[in-house]
Enzyme design. Sequence first.
Site, PDB file in Angstrom:
ATOM      1  N   ASP A 169       4.718  -0.423 -10.670  1.00 54.15           N
ATOM      2  CA  ASP A 169       4.849  -0.417  -9.315  1.00 54.15           C
ATOM      3  C   ASP A 169       5.882   0.581  -8.595  1.00 54.15           C
ATOM      4  O   ASP A 169       5.915   0.707  -7.570  1.00 54.15           O
ATOM      5  CB  ASP A 169       5.591  -1.892  -9.090  1.00 54.15           C
ATOM      6  CG  ASP A 169       4.509  -3.029  -9.229  1.00 54.15           C
ATOM      7  OD1 ASP A 169       3.718  -3.010  -9.016  1.00 54.15           O
ATOM      8  OD2 ASP A 169       5.146  -4.172  -9.508  1.00 54.15           O
ATOM      9  N   ASP A 205       7.676  -5.282  -9.663  1.00 48.00           N
ATOM     10  CA  ASP A 205       8.339  -5.631 -10.793  1.00 48.00           C
ATOM     11  C   ASP A 205       7.805  -4.829 -12.024  1.00 48.00           C
ATOM     12  O   ASP A 205       8.727  -4.347 -12.801  1.00 48.00           O
ATOM     13  CB  ASP A 205       8.310  -7.115 -11.147  1.00 48.00           C
ATOM     14  CG  ASP A 205       6.964  -7.667 -11.084  1.00 48.00           C
ATOM     15  OD1 ASP A 205       5.872  -6.888 -11.366  1.00 48.00           O
ATOM     16  OD2 ASP A 205       6.924  -9.011 -11.115  1.00 48.00           O
ATOM     17  N   ASP A 220       5.343  -9.821  -3.661  1.00 47.71           N
ATOM     18  CA  ASP A 220       4.424 -10.581  -4.813  1.00 47.71           C
ATOM     19  C   ASP A 220       4.767 -12.038  -4.708  1.00 47.71           C
ATOM     20  O   ASP A 220       5.377 -12.680  -3.902  1.00 47.71           O
ATOM     21  CB  ASP A 220       5.277 -10.225  -6.156  1.00 47.71           C
ATOM     22  CG  ASP A 220       5.412  -8.831  -6.633  1.00 47.71           C
ATOM     23  OD1 ASP A 220       4.504  -8.157  -6.237  1.00 47.71           O
ATOM     24  OD2 ASP A 220       6.184  -8.632  -7.605  1.00 47.71           O
TER      25      ASP A 220
HETATM   26  P1  ATP Z   1       2.227 -11.394  -8.831  1.00 44.22           P
HETATM   27  O1  ATP Z   1       1.525 -10.033  -8.669  1.00 44.22           O
HETATM   28  O2  ATP Z   1       2.187 -12.131  -7.727  1.00 44.22           O
HETATM   29  O3  ATP Z   1       3.437 -11.325  -9.463  1.00 44.22           O
HETATM   30  P2  ATP Z   1       0.617 -12.400 -11.020  1.00 44.22           P
HETATM   31  O4  ATP Z   1       1.652 -12.623 -11.995  1.00 44.22           O
HETATM   32  O5  ATP Z   1      -0.565 -13.319 -10.805  1.00 44.22           O
HETATM   33  O6  ATP Z   1       0.941 -12.328  -9.680  1.00 44.22           O
HETATM   34  P3  ATP Z   1       0.004  -9.983 -12.433  1.00 44.22           P
HETATM   35  O7  ATP Z   1       1.067 -10.166 -13.365  1.00 44.22           O
HETATM   36  O8  ATP Z   1      -0.506  -8.722 -12.167  1.00 44.22           O
HETATM   37  O9  ATP Z   1       0.162 -10.501 -11.197  1.00 44.22           O
HETATM   38  O10 ATP Z   1      -1.139 -10.690 -13.423  1.00 44.22           O
HETATM   39  C1  ATP Z   1      -2.492 -10.870 -13.133  1.00 44.22           C
HETATM   40  C2  ATP Z   1      -3.301 -11.724 -13.928  1.00 44.22           C
HETATM   41  O11 ATP Z   1      -3.404 -11.455 -15.337  1.00 44.22           O
HETATM   42  C3  ATP Z   1      -2.877 -13.067 -13.757  1.00 44.22           C
HETATM   43  O12 ATP Z   1      -3.284 -14.064 -12.592  1.00 44.22           O
HETATM   44  C4  ATP Z   1      -3.211 -13.696 -14.890  1.00 44.22           C
HETATM   45  O13 ATP Z   1      -4.645 -14.414 -14.920  1.00 44.22           O
HETATM   46  C5  ATP Z   1      -3.281 -12.695 -16.009  1.00 44.22           C
HETATM   47  N1  ATP Z   1      -1.948 -12.775 -16.853  1.00 44.22           N
HETATM   48  C6  ATP Z   1      -0.618 -12.816 -16.169  1.00 44.22           C
HETATM   49  N2  ATP Z   1       0.105 -12.546 -17.365  1.00 44.22           N
HETATM   50  C7  ATP Z   1      -0.529 -12.681 -18.712  1.00 44.22           C
HETATM   51  C8  ATP Z   1      -0.278 -12.778 -19.834  1.00 44.22           C
HETATM   52  N3  ATP Z   1       1.015 -12.766 -20.296  1.00 44.22           N
HETATM   53  N4  ATP Z   1      -1.272 -12.816 -20.828  1.00 44.22           N
HETATM   54  C9  ATP Z   1      -2.388 -12.859 -20.381  1.00 44.22           C
HETATM   55  N5  ATP Z   1      -2.770 -12.841 -19.181  1.00 44.22           N
HETATM   56  C10 ATP Z   1      -2.019 -12.712 -18.240  1.00 44.22           C
END
Ligand code: ATP
Length: 912
Positions: free
Chosen positions: A639, A635, A332
Site C-alpha cells: 500500500d 496497512d 479499508d
Molecule cells: P480490507 O482491504 O478491507 O482490509 P480484506 O482484509 O478482505 O479487506 P485483503 O487482506 O486484501 O483484504 O484480503 C483479500 C482476501 O484474501 C480476503 O477477502 C480473504 O478472502 C483472503 N484472505 C485474507 N486474509 C487471509 C489469510 N490470512 N489467509 C488466507 N486468505 C486470506
Amino acid sequence: MHAPAPTVVWHAAGEEAVLEALDASREGLSASAAAERLDSFGPNALPKAETRSALRRFLAQFNNLLIYVLLGAAALTAALAHWVDTGVILAVVVANAIIGFIQEGRAEQAMDAIRQMLAPKSSVLRDGERRSIDSALVVPGDIVLLEAGEKVPADVRLLEASGLRLEEAILTGESVPVDKRTAAVAPAAPIGDRSSMAFSGTLIAAGAGRGVVVATGGATEIGRISGLLSTVETLTTPLVRQMDGFARWLTILVLLIVAVLFAYGYFVQHMPFDDLFMIVVGIAVAAIPEGLPAVLTITLAIGVQAMARRNAIIRRLPAIETLGSVSVICTDKTGTLTRNEMMVTTLAGGAHTWAVTGVGYAPDGEVRLGEAEADLADHPVLLEFARVSELCNDAALRRHGDDWTVEGDPMEGALKTLAAKIAPVSDFAAWRRVGAIPFDAAHRYMAVLHKDPEGRAWIFVKGAPERVLSMCSAQLGSDGRAEALDQAAWDGRIEAIAAQGQRVLALARREAPDDQAALTAADVEGELVLVGLVGLIDPPRAEAIAAVAECREAGIRVKMITGDHAGTAAAIARQIGLENPDRVLTGAALEQMDDAQLAAVVIETDVFARTSPEHKLRLVTALQSHQLTVAMTGDGVNDAPALKRADAGIAMGQKGSEAAKEASDLVLADDNFASIAAAVREGRTVYDNIKKVISWTLPTNAGETLTIIVALLLGLALPITAVQILWINLITAVTLGIALAFEPTEPNTMKRPPRRRGEPLLTGELVWHVVLVSTLFLAAVFGVYAYAVDKGHAPELARTMAVNTLVVLEIFHLFFIRNIYGTSLTWKAVKGTRVIWLCVAAITVAQFLVTYAPPLQQVFDTRAVPLMDGVLIVAVGAVFFAIIETEKQIRLVFRKPARAGSQASPARMAEA
Ligand code: ATP
C-alpha cells in the site's frame, strides 16, 4: 554492550551452532531469561540523536531580525541616555525570548510524546508462545517472527525462510530486495551477500520467516555504521513557512518605510533626532508581527496533541493542514469500518449448510444443522474443516480469565476458535509443518505442507473463494469422500453467504508425496479438493457509522476499498451508510478500464471490491484528476505507493505494517475510521485557528502603525509613545494571541464543505478585514485622544487613555475573532474558554498596574485614568465590537450561496 561476544561468525555458522552459542532454542526464551538479558545487554535501541541544549535553545530566540533591530535601538537609546527606554526595550526583548523559549519547549515535548506513540512492535516467541512486544525489549537469543511489511527489529540469524525477501537499502544502498535463506554463507561474505542474516532496520518486502536474534541496539550493523539515525524535525508546515516568509518580507518593507519616514521627519519637519528616533522605533515595533511565528508554532503543537488524543498520530506536520481540506476519504473495510472481531457463523460443505454458535474468540459453542447439534460421526467433513482451520493458520488464541484474544490475524483467530469448537486442539498437536506459502493480498490464499503422525504429507489451503475454487478439481461430499466439483452451485452459495455481509473463505486440501519437503505455488494449482466455505461475521463499528454520517455532512465523500468479495463489501457499505453502496466496481473490472474511463466512474462509485494494492494507486490518481484532496488508508507493504501518492496517507497503527507507517502522514492508533473523521475535524480547527491568529494579529499591528504614521505625517503629538507601543505589541498582543491557539472547534466546523485545494490564506476577505479593523482602531484611538485633550487632560493622561483604548479594542476584537463562521453573540461564545479568560484577566491586571501603579507609571509615563473616562473607553470598545459583528453578519448572509458554489466537493463534481 548489546551482544554476546561473537565466538562464532553468525552468518557462516550452522543454525544449531548459532543457537548453542546464544544459549537459545527454537521455542524462544523464557520470560525470566529475557528479563535477565535485557538487564545485561540493555534495550534494543539506537543511541539517540543529540538534542539542542536549553541554553542554545534560549540563545536561538535572539536570532531574529526584529530582535536585532530592538537591540540596536537599545544601544542607541543608551547612547542618548534615555535609560528608561533602554531598560524597557531590554526587558521586553528578554520577556519575549522567555515566552518563545517556553513555548518552543512545550512544542518539542509534544512532538517527542508523539514519537513515543509510534514505537515499533515485534513478534517474538517467549515461553514457546507468540507475543507482540515493543521492539526495544528484544534481546539476543529471542526468536523473532518476520512478516512482510515489518521491519527487522535486530540482527537476526535466520532459522526459517519462505519466499523471504528483504530490502536492505539502508545498509547496502541496494534498493532491489534480496532473497534470504537459512543456509550458512562464507565467513568472508560482505554484508550484501549474507543471505542467512536479516539485519536490523531493513524492511521485509515479501515472504515470512523466523530467526534468532544475535545482536541488538548499538551492536547491530546499522547501529555500528550510523549511531544517529533520527533527525530532529522542525515544527512547521507550508502555511506556517508561508507566514514566516511573509513576516520577514514585511519586516524589511517596514524598515524601508521607517527610513523614509525618518528622513521626512528630520529634513522636512525638522524634528529633534532623539524624539524622531523613538518614533520610528515605535513604528517598526508596531508594524512587524513579531509574535506571529511563535503563536503559529504553538497552534500547530496544540493541534498535534489534540489529534493524538483522538488516536490520530501525525507523522508529517503538513498533514495537519491537508487533513482539514480533505474532500474524499478512501478507506479499508476490515478493522477500519468494521471491528475486526471475527467469528465464524456459517459453514457450507457437501450438501449441508451449518450454523456455528458462540461469542467472540472463546472456543465454546457448537456446530448446528437446523435446530440440532451436528454429530461428527454423521458429518465427517466437519473434521476436515477443523483440520484446515487449525493447521493453515499462524495466529494464536490467548486466554485471560474468561476473555479470549488473538495474537496475529483476527480472521485466523476465528478459525482457531472454530477448530476448537469442532474437535479438541490436541488432535492436531502431532502434525508438523514442513513448508508454507504465506498469505499475500496479491494471490489471496495461504497454503501449508504438513506431515501427519503417520508421516504422510498433506497440503492445506485457505483463501478467497474464487481463488481457491480455481485451484480445485474436486470437492468433499458430506460423507467425507471426494466427488466432482460443482462450480456453479458453489458460486451461488458464495453469493448467498456474502449477501449477508459475511466474509467468505474457502478451505481445500490434497495429499502430497510423502517425501515432499517444500511447498511452491505450482504444488497448489489445479489438484486441490475443496472442503467447503466458511462465513465469518465482522460487525461494523458503531462509531464508524456515526463518523461516516458526519463526513457526509461535512461534504466529504467516503469510499470503501477492500480486498473482500463484492457481495460482502456491498452489504457492509449499506450497513455503514455509504452514499452509493450498490454500485460496486471490482478489481477485475477496474483493470479493464483506461485512466479516462476510471476517472469518469470513480466519483459516483463508493465501493471497490476484490482490489489489489496497485489498484489503490490508480484510484487516488483518478480522484486527484478531479482536483479532489484525497485521504487514503492502508496497512500492507504494497500500500506504500498509494499512501505516498495520496494527499493524506493514513496507516493503521495496530495491524499496519512498518512499511505502510513509514509511507504515511498519519497513523491511527486504534485503526478506527472514526479517528479519521476526528482528525479531519481537528485539521479544520487548526487551520481555522491559524487563520484566526493571523486575522487577529495583522489588524492590530496595522492599526497601531497607522496611528503613529498619521500622527507623524500630520505633525500631531503622538497619541502613544514608543515604549507604550512596545508594551502593547510584545506583551499584550502575544499573550492574547496565544489564547486563539487554544480555541476549540467551532460548532459548525463539520457542517461546512471542505476548503478548496490551494485556497490562499491571505484572501481578499482577510485583507478587507485588516483594512476595516485598522481604520476603526485608528478612529477610536485618535477619537479618545482628541476627546481627552479637548477635555483639558494633560498629554500624559490623554496618551494613557489612548493606550488603554487600544488594549480594550484588542480584547473585543479577540472575542469577535473566536467565531469567524458564526455569531459571537451567544452565551456560549461570550462564555469563552478558560484560556481566553485567563489571558484576558492577566492582561487586564497588567493594564491596571501600568495605568495606576506609581513605579510603572514612571516607566511608561502614564497617569491614573478617572473612572468615567475608563467607562467611556470600554464603551468605545463595545461600539467597535457592534460595528464589526454587524459587518460579519451581513457578510455571512451574502457569502453562503457564493461559497458553496466555489467548492470542488465530490457532490458538485457529480453534478458537473
Ligand atoms: P480490507 O482491504 O478491507 O482490509 P480484506 O482484509 O478482505 O479487506 P485483503 O487482506 O486484501 O483484504 O484480503 C483479500 C482476501 O484474501 C480476503 O477477502 C480473504 O478472502 C483472503 N484472505 C485474507 N486474509 C487471509 C489469510 N490470512 N489467509 C488466507 N486468505 C486470506
